[in-house]
Design a protein around this motif. Structure first.
Motif, PDB file in Angstrom:
ATOM      1  N   THR A 176     -43.859  25.314   0.647  1.00  0.00           N
ATOM      2  CA  THR A 176     -42.599  25.590   1.225  1.00  0.00           C
ATOM      3  C   THR A 176     -42.436  25.622   2.785  1.00  0.00           C
ATOM      4  OG1 THR A 176     -41.812  26.192  -0.846  1.00  0.00           O
ATOM      5  CG2 THR A 176     -40.176  26.786   1.043  1.00  0.00           C
ATOM      6  N   TYR A 177     -43.304  26.679   3.159  1.00  0.00           N
ATOM      7  CA  TYR A 177     -43.440  26.846   4.683  1.00  0.00           C
ATOM      8  C   TYR A 177     -43.908  25.460   5.531  1.00  0.00           C
ATOM      9  CZ  TYR A 177     -43.290  32.086   4.059  1.00  0.00           C
ATOM     10  OH  TYR A 177     -42.625  33.253   3.801  1.00  0.00           O
ATOM     11  N   ASP A 178     -44.855  24.865   4.798  1.00  0.00           N
ATOM     12  CA  ASP A 178     -45.269  23.778   5.394  1.00  0.00           C
ATOM     13  C   ASP A 178     -44.195  22.529   5.759  1.00  0.00           C
ATOM     14  OD1 ASP A 178     -47.763  24.741   5.832  1.00  0.00           O
ATOM     15  OD2 ASP A 178     -48.623  23.817   4.214  1.00  0.00           O
ATOM     16  N   LEU A 179     -43.392  22.527   4.654  1.00  0.00           N
ATOM     17  CA  LEU A 179     -42.171  21.627   4.588  1.00  0.00           C
ATOM     18  C   LEU A 179     -41.102  22.060   5.375  1.00  0.00           C
ATOM     19  CD1 LEU A 179     -42.400  20.583   0.793  1.00  0.00           C
ATOM     20  CD2 LEU A 179     -42.856  19.096   2.879  1.00  0.00           C
ATOM     21  N   LEU A 180     -40.903  23.234   5.602  1.00  0.00           N
ATOM     22  CA  LEU A 180     -39.814  23.702   6.589  1.00  0.00           C
ATOM     23  C   LEU A 180     -40.047  23.547   8.063  1.00  0.00           C
ATOM     24  CD1 LEU A 180     -39.255  27.311   5.222  1.00  0.00           C
ATOM     25  CD2 LEU A 180     -37.546  25.427   5.262  1.00  0.00           C
ATOM     26  N   LEU A 181     -41.165  23.317   8.365  1.00  0.00           N
ATOM     27  CA  LEU A 181     -41.500  23.085   9.741  1.00  0.00           C
ATOM     28  C   LEU A 181     -41.808  21.589   9.884  1.00  0.00           C
ATOM     29  CD1 LEU A 181     -42.766  24.003  12.268  1.00  0.00           C
ATOM     30  CD2 LEU A 181     -45.272  23.683  11.423  1.00  0.00           C
ATOM     31  N   GLN A 182     -41.874  20.684   8.762  1.00  0.00           N
ATOM     32  CA  GLN A 182     -41.931  19.216   8.943  1.00  0.00           C
ATOM     33  C   GLN A 182     -40.642  18.723   9.028  1.00  0.00           C
ATOM     34  OE1 GLN A 182     -44.562  17.602   5.925  1.00  0.00           O
ATOM     35  NE2 GLN A 182     -45.787  19.414   6.106  1.00  0.00           N
ATOM     36  N   HIS A 183     -39.480  19.437   8.654  1.00  0.00           N
ATOM     37  CA  HIS A 183     -38.346  18.875   8.586  1.00  0.00           C
ATOM     38  C   HIS A 183     -37.187  19.491   9.299  1.00  0.00           C
ATOM     39  CE1 HIS A 183     -40.258  17.236   4.976  1.00  0.00           C
ATOM     40  NE2 HIS A 183     -39.851  16.173   5.176  1.00  0.00           N
ATOM     41  N   ASP A 184     -36.270  18.783   9.928  1.00  0.00           N
ATOM     42  CA  ASP A 184     -35.164  19.890  10.804  1.00  0.00           C
ATOM     43  C   ASP A 184     -34.399  20.234   9.890  1.00  0.00           C
ATOM     44  OD1 ASP A 184     -33.967  20.606  13.059  1.00  0.00           O
ATOM     45  OD2 ASP A 184     -33.228  18.804  13.785  1.00  0.00           O
ATOM     46  N   VAL A 185     -34.454  21.262   9.149  1.00  0.00           N
ATOM     47  CA  VAL A 185     -33.699  21.959   8.313  1.00  0.00           C
ATOM     48  C   VAL A 185     -33.509  23.413   8.526  1.00  0.00           C
ATOM     49  CG1 VAL A 185     -34.124  20.268   6.378  1.00  0.00           C
ATOM     50  CG2 VAL A 185     -35.288  22.350   6.507  1.00  0.00           C
ATOM     51  N   VAL A 186     -32.431  24.362   7.930  1.00  0.00           N
ATOM     52  CA  VAL A 186     -32.383  25.763   8.186  1.00  0.00           C
ATOM     53  C   VAL A 186     -32.051  26.293   6.747  1.00  0.00           C
ATOM     54  CG1 VAL A 186     -31.227  25.403  10.511  1.00  0.00           C
ATOM     55  CG2 VAL A 186     -29.845  25.228   8.660  1.00  0.00           C
ATOM     56  N   ILE A 187     -32.509  27.485   6.823  1.00  0.00           N
ATOM     57  CA  ILE A 187     -32.171  28.045   5.370  1.00  0.00           C
ATOM     58  C   ILE A 187     -30.684  28.958   5.316  1.00  0.00           C
ATOM     59  CG2 ILE A 187     -33.121  30.333   4.248  1.00  0.00           C
ATOM     60  CD1 ILE A 187     -35.582  29.943   5.520  1.00  0.00           C
ATOM     61  N   ALA A 188     -30.134  28.614   4.320  1.00  0.00           N
ATOM     62  CA  ALA A 188     -28.621  29.040   4.400  1.00  0.00           C
ATOM     63  C   ALA A 188     -28.501  30.198   3.380  1.00  0.00           C
ATOM     64  CB  ALA A 188     -27.909  27.799   3.841  1.00  0.00           C
ATOM     65  N   GLY A 189     -29.504  30.554   2.615  1.00  0.00           N
ATOM     66  CA  GLY A 189     -29.463  31.530   1.731  1.00  0.00           C
ATOM     67  C   GLY A 189     -30.871  31.832   0.948  1.00  0.00           C
ATOM     68  N   GLU A 190     -30.826  33.098   0.366  1.00  0.00           N
ATOM     69  CA  GLU A 190     -32.076  33.403  -0.241  1.00  0.00           C
ATOM     70  C   GLU A 190     -31.595  34.596  -1.594  1.00  0.00           C
ATOM     71  OE1 GLU A 190     -36.245  34.946   1.282  1.00  0.00           O
ATOM     72  OE2 GLU A 190     -34.751  36.638   1.364  1.00  0.00           O
ATOM     73  N   LEU A 191     -32.259  34.292  -2.743  1.00  0.00           N
ATOM     74  CA  LEU A 191     -31.936  34.941  -3.786  1.00  0.00           C
ATOM     75  C   LEU A 191     -33.361  35.249  -4.615  1.00  0.00           C
ATOM     76  CD1 LEU A 191     -28.804  33.294  -5.506  1.00  0.00           C
ATOM     77  CD2 LEU A 191     -28.891  35.433  -4.396  1.00  0.00           C
ATOM     78  N   GLY A 192     -33.361  36.417  -4.769  1.00  0.00           N
ATOM     79  CA  GLY A 192     -34.578  36.850  -5.690  1.00  0.00           C
ATOM     80  C   GLY A 192     -34.050  36.902  -7.301  1.00  0.00           C
ATOM     81  N   ALA A 252     -38.097  32.299  11.389  1.00  0.00           N
ATOM     82  CA  ALA A 252     -38.615  31.438  12.497  1.00  0.00           C
ATOM     83  C   ALA A 252     -39.915  31.336  12.315  1.00  0.00           C
ATOM     84  CB  ALA A 252     -38.294  32.253  13.977  1.00  0.00           C
ATOM     85  N   CYS A 253     -40.426  30.394  13.225  1.00  0.00           N
ATOM     86  CA  CYS A 253     -41.757  30.028  13.276  1.00  0.00           C
ATOM     87  C   CYS A 253     -42.019  30.097  14.762  1.00  0.00           C
ATOM     88  CB  CYS A 253     -42.087  28.901  12.644  1.00  0.00           C
ATOM     89  SG  CYS A 253     -43.775  28.236  12.634  1.00  0.00           S
ATOM     90  N   PHE A 254     -43.550  30.575  15.036  1.00  0.00           N
ATOM     91  CA  PHE A 254     -44.073  30.604  16.343  1.00  0.00           C
ATOM     92  C   PHE A 254     -45.413  30.238  16.426  1.00  0.00           C
ATOM     93  CE2 PHE A 254     -40.801  33.912  15.477  1.00  0.00           C
ATOM     94  CZ  PHE A 254     -39.975  33.774  16.685  1.00  0.00           C
ATOM     95  N   ALA A 255     -45.749  29.643  17.692  1.00  0.00           N
ATOM     96  CA  ALA A 255     -47.061  29.104  18.105  1.00  0.00           C
ATOM     97  C   ALA A 255     -47.483  29.954  19.186  1.00  0.00           C
ATOM     98  CB  ALA A 255     -47.318  27.679  18.535  1.00  0.00           C
ATOM     99  N   LEU A 256     -48.651  30.723  19.202  1.00  0.00           N
ATOM    100  CA  LEU A 256     -49.043  31.671  20.134  1.00  0.00           C
ATOM    101  C   LEU A 256     -50.232  31.347  20.840  1.00  0.00           C
ATOM    102  CD1 LEU A 256     -48.492  35.195  18.190  1.00  0.00           C
ATOM    103  CD2 LEU A 256     -46.726  33.969  19.514  1.00  0.00           C
ATOM    104  N   SER A 257     -50.304  31.753  22.118  1.00  0.00           N
ATOM    105  CA  SER A 257     -51.571  31.596  22.948  1.00  0.00           C
ATOM    106  C   SER A 257     -52.509  32.405  22.182  1.00  0.00           C
ATOM    107  CB  SER A 257     -51.486  31.989  24.408  1.00  0.00           C
ATOM    108  OG  SER A 257     -50.987  33.325  24.551  1.00  0.00           O
ATOM    109  N   ASN A 258     -53.874  31.685  22.224  1.00  0.00           N
ATOM    110  CA  ASN A 258     -54.855  32.570  21.829  1.00  0.00           C
ATOM    111  C   ASN A 258     -55.795  33.550  22.485  1.00  0.00           C
ATOM    112  OD1 ASN A 258     -57.134  33.219  20.090  1.00  0.00           O
ATOM    113  ND2 ASN A 258     -57.906  31.306  19.818  1.00  0.00           N
TER     114      ASN A 258
END
Length: 351
Positions: A88-104, A240-246
């Motif tokens: 799920t995390y990988d596919l969120l990054l591969q597509h231009d989508v946003v999260i609209a809600g979350e349920l447990g 959100a997702c971030f790339a950081l300097s090493n």
């Protein structure tokens, strides 16, 4: 012409919720009776005009939304016992989508087999890998073949969904011993399977977080997202997702952007930094063991927190970022308690 023009103006001036009543599609993983189907119902049962459609894979759910075949997708992102679903995390990054809600969504797992099968017969157990992990204690202690001392060890077989597992068990074809699926009661009934044991999760209360997603700039972005009407005091989250300097202190500097503003960071997840089609835009170089950092945080109720300044700071201490949006989240915060296996009675022994 006047009549046509008036009708056009009236249609374009309709409120978003009324326009949405004309019927759209939302997709989920698996089939009717799957755990994802239950989660889909929580989001959409108060909106009967939506067509709820099952798909065969996580990738298919994202493809349906990106292609416009569906307005929304519902996929699991984390189980309270077995952890994160990395796809799920990988596919969120591969597509231009946003999260609209979350349920447990609470999930009650059942061990299901063909009629006349007993626990002593079981040599194969099929289900989604995260669910197999979430039921590991039962499989190791209550099924004879799952014991470390067993002469013929239990074979755990991964499937894309619980309903696929139930269908494969119904179809048979297993050479040595009987097969069972871990699925819902609904899936067992649909595939004419008997329930050998129910509520077999490692914890007495198991929950999976499901996210609702849509295209960033699609039709869904213009209307309020579906969310259960009975939910009160939902938490407002942002991901959100971030790339950081090493370099030393890179993670500390990023997290300090929230800490210095007294903002609660709810989760940090890392995934390997990929190149090629799966790489973040503008990042053309990567080394082994470079990571992306996914962060969930609570949106502060304090209006004095300047969101624009927060993101200026986050941009300063990251090489690249993607915002997956702000959304309502409702999960259970109950204390974890282990399952009491001594109290379990196999349903096959009940008369």
């Amino acid at each position: 012409i006047t009549t046509i023009l008036a009708a056009f103006i009236a249609a374009t001036m309709e409120p978003p919720l009324k326009r949405r009543d004309r019927g759209e599609t939302a997709v989920y993983i698996g089939e009717e009776g799957s755990l994802a189907h239950v989660a889909m119902g929580r989001f959409f049962n108060h909106l009967p005009h939506f067509t709820q459609k099952g798909v065969k894979s996580f990738a298919a759910a994202f493809k349906a939304v990106v292609s416009g075949e569906a307005m929304y997708g519902v996929v699991p992102i984390e189980n309270s016992a077995s952890g994160t679903l990395h796809s799920t995390y990988d596919l969120l990054l591969q597509h231009d989508v946003v999260i609209a809600g979350e349920l447990g969504v609470r999930e009650v797992y059942c061990l299901c087999g063909r009629p006349d099968v007993t626990l002593a017969d079981v040599r194969y157990v099929l289900s989604h890998p995260n669910i197999l992990g979430a039921c590991s204690a039962f499989l190791e202690t209550r099924i004879p073949a799952g014991s470390p001392q067993a002469l013929a060890p239990l074979d755990l077989i991964s499937t894309i969904s619980t309903t696929e597992a139930a269908r494969k068990v119904r179809n048979g074809g297993f050479a040595l011993g009987a097969a069972c699926a871990i699925a819902t009661k609904e899936a067992a009934a649909k595939h004419e399977l008997s329930v050998l044991a129910e509520d077999i999760g490692n914890d007495a209360f198991l929950e999976t977080r499901y996210i609702l997603f849509h295209l960033r700039n699609g039709e869904a972005s213009k209307v309020p997202p579906p969310f259960p009407r009975d939910v009160q005091n939902a938490l407002q989250k942002r991901s959100a997702c971030f790339a950081l300097s090493n370099e030393p202190g890179a993670i500390f500097k990023l997290l300090a952007c929230w800490a210095l503003r007294n903002i609660d960071v709810l989760k940090v997840e890392t995934r390997p930094l990929a190149l090629g089609l799966r790489a973040p835009p503008s990042l053309t170089k990567a080394r082994l063991w470079d990571y992306l950092f996914y962060v969930d945080y609570a949106v502060p109720a304090d209006k004095e927190i300047n969101e624009a300044r927060l993101w200026d700071a986050l941009s300063e201490f990251s090489l690249w970022h993607r915002d997956f949006g702000a959304y309502s989240s409702q999960v259970t915060r109950a204390e974890k308690t282990p399952q009491e296996w001594s109290d379990m009675i196999d349903l096959m022994t009940k008369s």
